[in-house]
Write an enzyme that holds these catalytic residues in place. Structure first.
Site, PDB file in Angstrom:
ATOM      1  N   HIS A 145     -55.825   2.316 -53.839  1.00 34.17           N
ATOM      2  CA  HIS A 145     -56.582   1.067 -53.969  1.00 34.17           C
ATOM      3  C   HIS A 145     -55.727  -0.131 -53.548  1.00 34.17           C
ATOM      4  O   HIS A 145     -56.212  -1.070 -52.894  1.00 34.17           O
ATOM      5  CB  HIS A 145     -57.035   0.922 -55.424  1.00 34.17           C
ATOM      6  CG  HIS A 145     -57.702  -0.361 -55.749  1.00 34.17           C
ATOM      7  ND1 HIS A 145     -57.091  -1.352 -56.488  1.00 34.17           N
ATOM      8  CD2 HIS A 145     -58.931  -0.844 -55.424  1.00 34.17           C
ATOM      9  CE1 HIS A 145     -57.918  -2.371 -56.625  1.00 34.17           C
ATOM     10  NE2 HIS A 145     -59.033  -2.101 -55.985  1.00 34.17           N
ATOM     11  N   GLU A 182     -55.637  -0.325 -49.801  1.00 35.62           N
ATOM     12  CA  GLU A 182     -56.910  -0.875 -49.300  1.00 35.62           C
ATOM     13  C   GLU A 182     -56.878  -2.401 -49.319  1.00 35.62           C
ATOM     14  O   GLU A 182     -57.256  -3.058 -48.345  1.00 35.62           O
ATOM     15  CB  GLU A 182     -58.061  -0.369 -50.163  1.00 35.62           C
ATOM     16  CG  GLU A 182     -59.421  -0.935 -49.790  1.00 35.62           C
ATOM     17  CD  GLU A 182     -60.235  -1.352 -50.993  1.00 35.62           C
ATOM     18  OE1 GLU A 182     -60.643  -2.532 -51.057  1.00 35.62           O
ATOM     19  OE2 GLU A 182     -60.476  -0.496 -51.872  1.00 35.62           O
ATOM     20  N   HIS A 183     -56.402  -2.976 -50.415  1.00 35.00           N
ATOM     21  CA  HIS A 183     -56.290  -4.437 -50.503  1.00 35.00           C
ATOM     22  C   HIS A 183     -55.326  -4.980 -49.452  1.00 35.00           C
ATOM     23  O   HIS A 183     -55.589  -5.991 -48.801  1.00 35.00           O
ATOM     24  CB  HIS A 183     -55.791  -4.845 -51.894  1.00 35.00           C
ATOM     25  CG  HIS A 183     -56.856  -4.922 -52.926  1.00 35.00           C
ATOM     26  ND1 HIS A 183     -57.039  -6.026 -53.731  1.00 35.00           N
ATOM     27  CD2 HIS A 183     -57.828  -4.043 -53.290  1.00 35.00           C
ATOM     28  CE1 HIS A 183     -58.058  -5.813 -54.561  1.00 35.00           C
ATOM     29  NE2 HIS A 183     -58.543  -4.613 -54.314  1.00 35.00           N
ATOM     30  N   GLU A 229     -57.755  -7.869 -61.771  1.00 32.89           N
ATOM     31  CA  GLU A 229     -58.919  -6.994 -61.623  1.00 32.89           C
ATOM     32  C   GLU A 229     -58.959  -5.962 -62.755  1.00 32.89           C
ATOM     33  O   GLU A 229     -60.023  -5.667 -63.304  1.00 32.89           O
ATOM     34  CB  GLU A 229     -58.865  -6.293 -60.266  1.00 32.89           C
ATOM     35  CG  GLU A 229     -60.115  -5.506 -59.906  1.00 32.89           C
ATOM     36  CD  GLU A 229     -60.027  -4.872 -58.527  1.00 32.89           C
ATOM     37  OE1 GLU A 229     -60.980  -4.167 -58.162  1.00 32.89           O
ATOM     38  OE2 GLU A 229     -59.016  -5.086 -57.811  1.00 32.89           O
TER      39      GLU A 229
END
Length: 419
Positions: A48, A51-52, A128
């Protein structure tokens, strides 16, 4: 096999799919077979995190450039990390397809991973995680997955934890890219008003020099851990997830489970919605869903209700499982479920973006692209006996796992599970 889809495998191992459509848009997506279940040798959440980071600047584009160049042509660009793969995609007018491909391929192949950007994004992801902790109706699903697959990496949260994300380094990111962002682990799919021959040429040119071989990881078998797990939290509602064993993408029962879910809790006309919400008014939200992976699967029932009603809601839900096992589904229910699934299938393929997404996921999960007609025929072939048989196979005491989040004053609130 869908003959309208053109497929080409480049010498490097990169696979490219194109579906030409009579529309004014074009969608391009990349899928890499790297998700949270592949993080065995890395801190959790790194898939993840990567991906960012692909949106934070390349060797020739700043992070502002990436956003502004797509925005300037009225396009969209985004990404998604799952447990088994990560996807990057953009949708633009057909005349801007080459720009979208250039931006995405630049991100995929040439991201800078500047230390300053890594630290900035770490803070974003930690926020997040904090936001996610404050959303029990979302967190419950990850907790349920962790509990029923206790200790297996497939049950780990995609986003990672505060502890694991805090440990991720630039070296970890680069090692992940070397091990998994490789041609033989990448699929490129394009759908829209673009000639396939031209797409193949452009993709081959953009990925010229892309080399490497995917790191092979041994996958441990998934085991079900039944029981009851309570997470005490000061919430207005109690959030419940009742989970059990599902089926994989490779299973012949995949569509059978989808139909079972549709009848039980997949729509407003489903048994759970009608009998627990509409007739008794005990919940606002109650539904079921299957989750499929390459070598495993889950079936989950979710309900949100007041603490005082939570045991009654669970008992009523378990009763519906028992009735489905004993009596099966009616012909009317089965036909309605089939039409729902076929309708969703067709309506979800109305635009280039959804077609592109279908190409990526179908090839990754099944190794081929089935036509809509082939899928509809398989849906229609499922019988009521198939649904009842599967219900008896998965709704068993030994596989049931209940996860609950709520303001529980004491333990032992839920007794032994059975159906």
């Amino acid at each position: 096999m869908d003959q309208t889809v053109k497929i080409q495998k480049l010498p490097s191992g990169l696979t490219v799919l194109v579906e030409e459509m009579p529309v004014r848009s074009a969608a391009v997506g990349f899928l890499t077979g790297f998700g949270s279940k592949h993080e065995k040798n890395f801190p959790g959440g790194i898939a993840h995190y990567i991906e960012h980071m692909l949106f934070k600047g390349t060797l020739r584009r700043s992070k502002a450039d990436i956003a502004e160049q797509i925005d300037a042509v009225g396009g969209r660009i985004n990404a998604h990390t799952g447990k088994e793969y990560t996807t990057y995609f953009s949708v633009v007018l057909d005349k801007h397809f080459e720009l979208a491909l250039d931006v995405l391929s630049d991100m995929y192949l040439n991201s800078a991973f500047a230390e300053t950007e890594i630290e900035l994004e770490r803070n974003v992801i930690l926020e997040e995680i904090n936001m996610y902790e404050d959303a029990p109706d979302e967190k419950i699903h990850d907790l349920a997955c962790q509990n029923i697959w206790n200790g297996h990496i497939l049950g780990n949260p995609i986003i990672g934890t505060e502890k694991s994300v805090s440990k991720i380094t630039r070296a970890d990111i680069l090692n992940c890219l070397k091990d998994f962002y490789t041609p033989d682990n990448t699929i490129v799919a394009v759908a829209g008003h673009v000639p396939a021959a031209e797409v193949f040429q452009m993709v081959e040119a953009k990925f010229d020099g892309f080399r490497g071989k995917r790191q092979t990881l041994a996958e441990e078998p998934v085991k079900i851990v039944p029981g009851v797990k309570i997470a005490k939290k000061d919430t207005e509602q109690v959030h419940l997830c009742l989970s059990t064993r599902g089926v994989s993408y490779q299973s012949a029962d995949r569509l059978t489970l989808s139909l079972l879910s549709s009848v039980l809790g997949g729509s407003m006309s489903s048994r759970l919605f009608q009998n627990i919400r509409e007739k008794k008014g005990l919940v606002y939200s109650i539904y079921t869903y299957p989750t499929y992976y390459l070598n495993a699967g889950l079936f989950t029932l979710y309900a949100g209700t007041q603490l005082k009603n939570s045991r009654q809601v669970l008992d009523l839900a378990l009763k519906e499982l028992t009735l489905l096992k004993q009596n099966g589904v009616t012909p009317v229910e089965l036909q309605r479920a089939k039409e729902q699934i076929k309708g969703h299938l067709v309506l979800n393929l109305e635009d280039s973006s959804s077609r592109m997404s279908r190409l990526l996921k179908s090839l990754y999960n099944y190794g081929e692209i089935h036509t809509v007609e082939e899928i509809m025929q398989k849906v229609d072939a499922v019988t009521g006996d198939d649904v009842q048989r599967l219900a008896n196979e998965i709704f068993i005491k030994e596989d049931l796992q209940l996860t609950a989040i709520g303001n529980f004053a004491k333990g032992g609130f839920f007794q032994e599970l059975d159906c």
